[in-house]
Design an enzyme around this catalytic site. Structure first.
Site, short mmCIF file in Angstrom:
data_model
loop_
_atom_site.label_atom_id
_atom_site.label_comp_id
_atom_site.label_asym_id
_atom_site.label_seq_id
_atom_site.Cartn_x
_atom_site.Cartn_y
_atom_site.Cartn_z
CD GLU A 150 -2.99 -1.05 2.05
OE1 GLU A 150 -2.73 -0.28 3.23
OE2 GLU A 150 -4.17 -1.55 2.07
CD GLU B 235 -4.15 -5.93 1.98
OE1 GLU B 235 -4.91 -5.26 2.74
OE2 GLU B 235 -2.88 -5.80 2.08
#
Length: 406
Positions: free
Chosen positions: A218, A338
């Site tokens: 991320e 995710e």
């Protein structure tokens, strides 16, 4: 009588001593000795042909999950068996890829204690994870560093540079532009890629058990909203990895937000802030050194007031947009690495998560039927205590730590 027995057989003591050694070895290393790692199944490297993953000339569809904690739990005797049981259960369920951390920087059970200094005990735990995955034919997607502070992350790299007096800035984002920190990370990556597994004897870069590498979990660089800093880092690091390892797939680890110059920044992004994080899905994923794109889905984190119906509508639009980008713009696979809906939300009910997962899986199935880019997913649960039943598959996941690849 005992004296007579001992005196009449001079082999008793040696036999008892040998037996004691065997018992000691079994109790100490039984988890390793119970598996013949030399007879593991043959695996081929995953390759890419346009927008499809391929194995042995056939399209390879991924169905998997996230267990970020594998290496950490493999360090200790009492928790190590969880890795084997999780992998065996996953294999029985037909899962094929697990995404997990190949980093722990300066934290408890740190793999990298300080820049370039590694704990061999923890490295052997990572060796064990790979060896166990290979036994059941499951491949591993390894993330190499965290944008977040958990397990050290870029915060730890900046602290190391600052403490050594070579850091240019105390900002976490200096991880992306500080030359000393870039060198720290390159040295770390090189050590990982060239590591020879102490159990299997296979160098990591030569091991098809590893599905691929993820640069960073991320990434965001909010101090440069233009995206230039992060883009430069991605291009440099991905080229560096490919100079050492051309056998494995490489992705970035993006959440999937569209940047300030993207026409989708206002039509697809969850809210206005998403365009100002220094990342851009299309631009970041475009370099030839990046083999596939990654996307995350957390509508309950990205929206505070939107209804469940509104969130599900967004999820469908979000996924289809990125699948379209993979097909028409990037011409690369897109992996949803995710996604989750937290049980900590006010008024949460399990049925809400069921609806959320149904939406995700329906879009994935829709793409898979057309042999599209979005046919890959990783799915998960935040409660590692539920490893025994792998709830991520049933749609009863709890949050964001264990997720799905497909």
């Amino acid at each position: 009588m005992v004296k007579s027995l001992m005196g009449g057989n001079s082999l008793v003591y040696p036999i008892l001593g040998f037996a004691s050694c065997i018992v000691f070895l079994y109790l100490s290393f039984g988890d390793f000795l119970s598996v013949n790692y030399k007879s593991d199944p043959k695996l081929s490297f995953v390759e890419r042909n346009g927008s499809n993953f391929m194995v042995d000339g056939k399209v390879f569809y991924i169905n998997g999950w996230n267990s970020y904690w594998f290496m950490d739990h493999a360090v200790h005797d009492y928790s190590r068996p969880r890795i084997r049981e999780m992998l065996q259960a996953a294999a029985k369920m037909g899962l094929s890829v697990c995404r997990t951390w190949a980093f722990n920087d300066g934290d408890y059970n740190a793999l990298q204690i300080s820049p370039g200094q590694f704990d061999e005990r923890v490295f052997k735990a990572l060796d064990y994870v790979i060896a166990e995955a290979r036994q059941v034919g499951i491949r591993l997607l390894f993330s190499l560093v965290n944008n977040l502070q958990a397990y050290g992350g870029k915060t730890q790299y900046v602290k190391w540079a600052w403490d050594e007096g070579v850091g240019l800035s105390a900002s976490n984002d200096s991880f992306f532009f500080d030359p000393s920190i870039r060198l720290y990370f390159k040295n770390y990556v090189k050590t990982i890629l060239l590591r020879k597994n102490t159990i299997t004897g296979v160098v990591y870069r030569d091991d098809p058990t590893i599905f691929g590498w993820e640069l960073i979990n991320e990434p965001r660089c909010i101090t440069d909203t233009s995206g230039d800093t992060l883009q430069d880092w991605i291009e440099e690091m991905s080229s560096f990895i490919k100079s050492i390892d051309r056998k494995h797939m490489l992705t970035i680890g993006l959440e999937g937000f569209y940047g300030p110059k993207s026409p989708k920044k206002t039509t697809v992004n969850p809210e206005f802030w998403a365009a100002d994080l220094g990342a851009d899905f299309i631009r970041n994923s475009a370099p030839s050194t990046i083999d596939f794109a990654s996307v995350h889905i957390y509508p309950d984190h990205w929206f505070k007031k939107k209804s469940l119906e509104g969130k599900l509508k967004f999820v469908g639009k979000w996924m289809r947009s990125h699948i379209e980008d993979g097909e028409q713009v990037l011409k690369k696979p897109v992996m949803f690495t995710e996604f989750g809906l937290s049980d900590q939300n006010k008024g949460f009910e399990a049925a809400q998560r069921d609806e959320f997962y149904k939406t995700v899986f329906d879009v994935i199935y829709e793409s898979a039927k057309k042999k599209g880019q979005g046919a890959d997913r990783l799915h998960g649960s935040s409660l590692w205590r539920e490893w025994r039943i792998i709830t991520m598959i049933s749609g009863l996941c709890h949050g964001r730590e264990l997720q799905h690849i497909r």
